[in-house]
Design an enzyme around this catalytic site. Structure first.
Site, PDB file in Angstrom:
ATOM      1  N   ALA A  44     116.488 -64.760  17.267  1.00 46.45           N
ATOM      2  CA  ALA A  44     116.414 -63.295  17.347  1.00 46.45           C
ATOM      3  C   ALA A  44     117.263 -62.775  18.501  1.00 46.45           C
ATOM      4  CB  ALA A  44     114.961 -62.858  17.499  1.00 46.45           C
ATOM      5  N   GLY A  45     117.071 -63.334  19.698  1.00 47.84           N
ATOM      6  CA  GLY A  45     117.808 -62.857  20.867  1.00 47.84           C
ATOM      7  C   GLY A  45     119.272 -63.248  20.840  1.00 47.84           C
ATOM      8  N   ARG A 337      99.727 -71.483   4.355  1.00 48.62           N
ATOM      9  CA  ARG A 337      99.293 -72.298   5.491  1.00 48.62           C
ATOM     10  C   ARG A 337      97.844 -72.057   5.891  1.00 48.62           C
ATOM     11  NH1 ARG A 337     104.787 -71.770   9.217  1.00 48.62           N
ATOM     12  NH2 ARG A 337     106.038 -73.162   7.928  1.00 48.62           N
ATOM     13  N   HIS A 429     100.518 -72.906  15.716  1.00 49.99           N
ATOM     14  CA  HIS A 429     101.960 -72.990  15.470  1.00 49.99           C
ATOM     15  C   HIS A 429     102.712 -71.703  15.803  1.00 49.99           C
ATOM     16  CE1 HIS A 429     105.713 -74.124  13.656  1.00 49.99           C
ATOM     17  NE2 HIS A 429     105.601 -73.264  12.661  1.00 49.99           N
TER      18      HIS A 429
END
Length: 664
Positions: A44-45, A337, A429
């Site tokens: 993202a960054g 999940r 997670h």
């Protein structure tokens, strides 16, 4: 105050296209006058810094790593979703949107999720152009595999190294901008505070981790791409350095933290093996494509396995319970999940766990090896191949698909997963909660943006597998570079921000006092020991299952632990030097507050949804029981040391029908 989510009007499928075509722009000559700080260099960054630099902004990028390519995005294994429909199996942008909304148990904002599905198709083209070595079919086309929670194959992958390869793509784009002078890179710098000037985010205070010096950095706006806060649980699949401090620092300055209790427990983690562990290792969800999850039907067999008197291979087929296939026939081993994790916990709670601790289930590839082996033998015209030969051929196919994951498992556990079924158990997670942002990815503090896992916007109460990489790159490459202009278009006459201004000096002083306070306690316990104790409280009372009594008790225990922390913490060395123990202490101090807010949020949300399972709210079959009449909202918390304030953003669903999730 009323929420301004700033979702544009119009048809869902046209919102982003129309908005992008009509939003305020910054002309190229004006971009050169504007400075942007980007904290974090993961997908993202890193993608945001590279793209903003390419557009012509002056970017300062910060990472606490020695190199941007050390960011934790590198650890993602299984793949990245995109609605390309290369398999011609019925996928579409709408289906990816719907699967994501449903997978998140109807607790995410429709408009943001649809935009994510739309731009997903561009990410793959971008990554291929960067040279990302995605797996390919025999004809040369990009390969896809399936992941949990969906019935199509839309996950692109580079063996078990997808995150690493995508990060290298972003890193080379970032490196190009650094070499051109458009991005100034600050390695080994950690943000310790944000600076608010006239109500707008105008810079950060960063600590040089090598010298210990505090530095003031100014810009016209600030972007956080700093990941999630899963390490509040101490044991998680996150790198040990991963933390929530950058996000928590801005919360302390007035930003809202949204849905902090929405934590993802991943079902395929190598089980905890002892008190000495400081981190857990994830096995990619892609293994659930071919691996079958089971436990013995009889407690006697499970006990014999736990005690080492039997092995998984000794249990006859008729004595095995393939419980996901039994309970969820439509999706089987590919349920989402949260569903797979709770089912594993239920099996182990019934005394059917297969590790010495009793907290593990089997993930078995024996059937897949035989299936692939027969197919390969057919291809080779070996129609009368022996069972040994079929196993040999099938093992080679599985090794081709998952080899590095199997090697990793064997190195850690000492067991050969081609012969013995893997042992797995759920572990913390990913965090779906994060900083509250509007449609522009801007927090409630003007000029402060959050992207990727650092914000809350796309995954609701449960993230589908292979969607983290998708969101990080979507935000960094294709969303933020547009939406940041809605703020910066009004800043072109704003002169360069002065880092010597009163607000910067005050923020630096405040950060220094916080450091001095921790250094001066002079107690007997390390930050690590407090962190470990916090993690046990979080896992026990705010983990896979929660209830009102436990959450109330857990919150009180955290408050007492925090009090003890500030009385008995010991940080060796000095603040003005390389001091990883001080780094840790600052992060644990933030976790001690964030952990309390997570307990409070989980206590407030009196329903079960996605990864948030309140034991009081479940169906007769033990499934999550949502309460849409009262809780179809985003919980956005404003921090207060004594009594955090809850703001609610109502979630309005106009394009999907709110209904109970079913994977049966």
């Amino acid at each position: 105050m009323p929420f301004q989510s700033n979702v544009p009007p119009g048809e869902l499928s046209e919102k982003w296209t129309k908005y992008r075509s009509s939003m305020p722009l910054v002309a190229p000559n004006n971009k050169r006058r504007l400075e942007v700080i980007v904290v974090g260099t993961g997908l993202a960054g890193g993608a945001a810094a590279a793209t903003l630099g390419e557009l012509g902004y002056n970017v300062k990028a910060f990472t606490f790593h020695d190199s941007p390519r050390r960011a934790h995005s590198i650890a993602a294994q299984g793949g990245i979703n995109a609605a390309k429909n290369y398999q011609n199996d019925g996928d579409s942008v709408y289906r990816l949107f719907y699967d994501t909304i449903k997978g998140g148990d109807y607790r995410s904002r429709e408009a943001n999720v649809h935009r994510l599905a739309e731009v997903s198709v561009n990410i793959i083209d971008q990554a291929v152009a960067q040279g990302v070595p995605f797996a390919r079919e025999y004809g040369g086309l990009l390969a896809n595999r399936s992941f949990g929670g969906v019935q199509v194959s839309r996950t692109f992958y580079a063996r078990g190294q997808t995150g690493q390869q995508l990060l290298l793509g972003a890193y080379q784009s970032l490196s190009r901008q650094i070499s051109l002078g458009n991005v100034q890179m600050f390695n080994r710098h950690e943000m310790v505070d944000v600076v608010i000037q006239d109500g707008k985010a105008r810079g950060i205070i960063a600590r040089n981790l090598l010298t210990g010096e505090l530095e003031r950095h100014a810009a016209h706006c600030v972007v956080l791409g700093t990941g999630g806060y899963g390490n509040v649980f101490y044991l998680s699949t996150n790198a040990m350095n991963s933390n929530g401090s950058a996000a928590w620092r801005v919360v302390k300055k007035g930003a809202y933290m949204a849905n902090p209790c929405f934590t993802q427990i991943h079902p395929t983690c190598i089980p905890v093996s002892g008190e000495y562990q400081s981190k857990l290792t994830l096995m990619s969800e892609s293994l659930r494509n071919d691996g079958r999850v089971w436990v013995p039907k009889n407690q006697e067999d499970a006990k014999a396995i736990r005690e080492g008197r039997k092995k998984g291979t000794d249990i006859a087929e008729e004595d095995r319970d393939y419980y996901l296939e039994r309970r969820y026939p439509a999706f089987g081993n590919l349920v989402p999940r949260d569903v797979a994790s709770r089912a594993a916990k239920t099996a182990c709670d019934e005394g059917l766990g297969v590790s010495p601790t009793g907290l593990a289930v089997f993930l078995d590839f024996a059937d897949a090896i035989m299936r692939y082996g027969k197919s390969r033998a057919n291809t080779l015209n070996e129609y009368n191949a022996s069972e040994a030969r079929i196993k040999e051929l099938g093992t080679a196919v599985v090794a081709e698909k998952y080899g590095n994951l199997f090697e990793m498992y064997e190195k850690i556990t000492g067991e050969n997963p081609y012969v013995m079924p893997m042992k797995i158990y759920p572990a913390v997670h990913y965090t779906m909660g994060g900083l509250w942002v509007d449609y522009n990815l801007q927090t409630n503090i003007p000029g402060l943006f959050a992207s990727g896992e650092a914000n809350f916007s796309d995954h609701g109460a449960n993230r589908l597998g292979a969607s983290a990489l998708m969101q990080g790159l979507a935000d960094g490459y294709f969303v933020l570079p547009y939406t940041i202009g809605t703020f910066l278009a009004d800043e072109i006459r704003t002169p360069t921000i002065d880092p010597d201004g009163a607000e910067f000096l005050a923020a630096e002083k405040e950060a220094q006092e916080r450091i001095d306070r921790l250094m001066s306690i002079g107690g007997n316990q390390s930050a690590e020991s407090f962190h470990r104790r916090l993690g046990k409280i979080m896992w026990e009372y705010c983990g896979m299952a929660r209830n009102a009594e436990g959450l109330t008790k857990g919150r009180q225990m955290i408050r007492e632990l925090r009090e003890e922390f500030y009385q008995d913490l010991f940080v060796p060395g000095s603040a003005k030097e390389y001091n990883p123990e001080l780094e840790k202490a600052l992060r644990v101090a933030d976790f001690l507050e964030l952990g309390e807010l997570m307990m409070l949020d989980a206590l407030d949300r009196q329903e079960s949804c996605g990864g948030h399972f309140r034991e009081e709210y479940q169906t007769e079959e033990g499934e999550a029981l949502r309460r849409d009449d009262e809780f179809a909202y985003v919980s956005a918390w404003e921090w207060d040391d004594n009594d955090p304030i809850l703001h609610k953003e109502e979630l309005i669903f106009e394009n999907v029908e709110l209904k109970t999730r079913s994977y049966k």
